[in-house]
Structure formats: C-alpha cells, structure tokens
Motif scaffolding. Structure first.
Motif, PDB file in Angstrom:
ATOM      1  N   VAL A 186      -2.818   1.056   7.648  1.00  0.00           N
ATOM      2  CA  VAL A 186      -2.138   1.762   8.269  1.00  0.00           C
ATOM      3  C   VAL A 186      -0.567   1.270   8.252  1.00  0.00           C
ATOM      4  N   GLU A 187       0.289   1.726   7.467  1.00  0.00           N
ATOM      5  CA  GLU A 187       1.643   1.489   7.531  1.00  0.00           C
ATOM      6  C   GLU A 187       2.579   2.113   8.800  1.00  0.00           C
ATOM      7  N   ASN A 188       2.463   3.395   8.943  1.00  0.00           N
ATOM      8  CA  ASN A 188       3.192   3.388  10.577  1.00  0.00           C
ATOM      9  C   ASN A 188       2.564   4.590  11.271  1.00  0.00           C
ATOM     10  N   ARG A 189       1.374   5.502  10.796  1.00  0.00           N
ATOM     11  CA  ARG A 189       0.575   5.597  11.850  1.00  0.00           C
ATOM     12  C   ARG A 189      -0.501   5.419  12.068  1.00  0.00           C
ATOM     13  N   LEU A 190      -1.451   6.453  12.553  1.00  0.00           N
ATOM     14  CA  LEU A 190      -2.957   5.936  12.578  1.00  0.00           C
ATOM     15  C   LEU A 190      -3.153   7.155  11.785  1.00  0.00           C
ATOM     16  N   LYS A 191      -2.648   8.321  11.937  1.00  0.00           N
ATOM     17  CA  LYS A 191      -3.138   9.345  10.679  1.00  0.00           C
ATOM     18  C   LYS A 191      -3.564   8.749   9.497  1.00  0.00           C
ATOM     19  N   GLU A 192      -2.565   7.400   9.147  1.00  0.00           N
ATOM     20  CA  GLU A 192      -2.840   7.168   7.518  1.00  0.00           C
ATOM     21  C   GLU A 192      -4.566   6.472   8.094  1.00  0.00           C
ATOM     22  N   LEU A 193      -5.147   5.835   9.072  1.00  0.00           N
ATOM     23  CA  LEU A 193      -6.407   5.463   9.060  1.00  0.00           C
ATOM     24  C   LEU A 193      -7.757   6.838   8.957  1.00  0.00           C
ATOM     25  N   TRP A 194      -6.808   7.421   9.682  1.00  0.00           N
ATOM     26  CA  TRP A 194      -7.675   8.750   9.508  1.00  0.00           C
ATOM     27  C   TRP A 194      -8.093   9.462   8.318  1.00  0.00           C
ATOM     28  N   SER A 195      -7.010   9.157   7.539  1.00  0.00           N
ATOM     29  CA  SER A 195      -6.744  10.185   5.650  1.00  0.00           C
ATOM     30  C   SER A 195      -8.092   9.318   5.455  1.00  0.00           C
ATOM     31  N   ILE A 196      -7.847   7.290   5.065  1.00  0.00           N
ATOM     32  CA  ILE A 196      -8.966   7.053   4.785  1.00  0.00           C
ATOM     33  C   ILE A 196     -10.298   7.274   5.015  1.00  0.00           C
ATOM     34  N   PHE A 197     -10.645   7.681   6.685  1.00  0.00           N
ATOM     35  CA  PHE A 197     -11.931   7.596   6.662  1.00  0.00           C
ATOM     36  C   PHE A 197     -12.037   8.970   6.639  1.00  0.00           C
TER      37      PHE A 197
END
Length: 168
Positions: A104-115
């Motif tokens: 996660v660099e900027n937004r939590l949706k980055e974590l969502w995308s990986i999951f």
C-alpha cells in the motif's frame, strides 16, 4: 515480475532449483513457447515473464491453466482498473501468491486490488470495500482499521528489513 528483475528470478531458479526446467516468456521467443504450451509437450516447470508481456498477451494466456501464478512487485497491480491488473486477474491458476515490499503506497484500494488477485471477493467488491473500510479508515474510525487488519493478517507474511538484510 518487472523487466528489471525477471532475469534475476531465472538465475535464482537455476541456482536454487536446478532440477526445474525454466523458460523465459519474452520477446519473439515467446511464440515458440506458446506453440509448446498448445501441444502440452516438453513444458517448462517455471515460466518467467514481465507485467508488460502479460498486458500484451493476456488474451492468449488466459486460455491456459497454471498451477501457480506468482507476482513479484505485486504493487504493479495496485490500480484495479489498469490493464495490468485486469490482465493478471484474468489468468487461471490453482494457487496465487503476491510478493511486495510496498503493498500500500497511497490508498487502501491498492491492498484491495492485490487481495482481489489473490482471493476474488474476499474483501467484497471495490464499492463495498470502499464503504466498509477505506472511507471509514480515512475518516479516522479506528474500528474499521482494526477489523481490516484482523481479516487480512492471517494472509500476510511480513518480514522487516533487519530480518532479511543479510540475504539482500
């Protein structure tokens, strides 16, 4: 993997698992490997490629069943709307892993995308994730962050720099 490290992965595989047959899926040579894959003969155990190649060839690659799909520098799929993320998520595999030093660099949706790559629907769809976790966490609701941490923690192996720097 990113182009900058794909050859390093090939070298590491040859060094630590010489019994495995490896192949690069890059450049013009990838057409020859595709022919082998279609025939199902003389298949490599491990195929290394780049995010750029997956973006270009995912319409062809999504027809193949892989045992494992491992993303190095998985933050490359942090934008769920990007062609790269869509391409990686379209590939079929029995098992999936994502490696990243910066999930996660900027937004939590980055974590969502990986999951979403690892386990589609595990964190709901993007809208649900935004309503349940991202917006509340951004608004300072501590319970939302604690709940998200509890959900994802069993699936994350985190090693600190001082634990791995001897290996680097």
């Amino acid at each position: 993997a990113p182009t900058s490290v794909v050859y390093n992965w090939l070298s590491e595989a040859e060094k630590f698992a010489p019994q495995l047959k490896t192949a690069l899926f890059l450049g013009r040579d990838r057409n020859e490997l595709l022919k082998q894959m279609k025939k199902g003969k003389d298949m490599p155990d491990v195929i290394f490629t780049t995010y750029g190649i997956i973006r270009r060839d995912y319409e062809t690659l999504k027809d193949y069943q892989f045992d494992y799909l491992i993303l190095d520098e998985a933050q490359n799929i942090k934008n769920p709307e990007s062609v790269g993320a869509i391409a990686c998520k379209s590939l079929k595999s029995l098992h999936r892993l994502a490696l990243s030093g910066t999930p996660v660099e900027n937004r939590l949706k980055e974590l969502w995308s990986i999951f979403d790559f690892l386990m589609p629907d595990f964190l709901g769809n993007l809208r649900e994730f935004n309503e349940t976790f991202e917006r509340p966490i951004e608004n300072g609701v501590p319970e939302a962050g604690q709940k998200l941490r509890k959900i994802v923690h069993p699936f994350i192996l985190r090693r600190l720099k001082n634990q791995v720097e001897k290996e680097l």
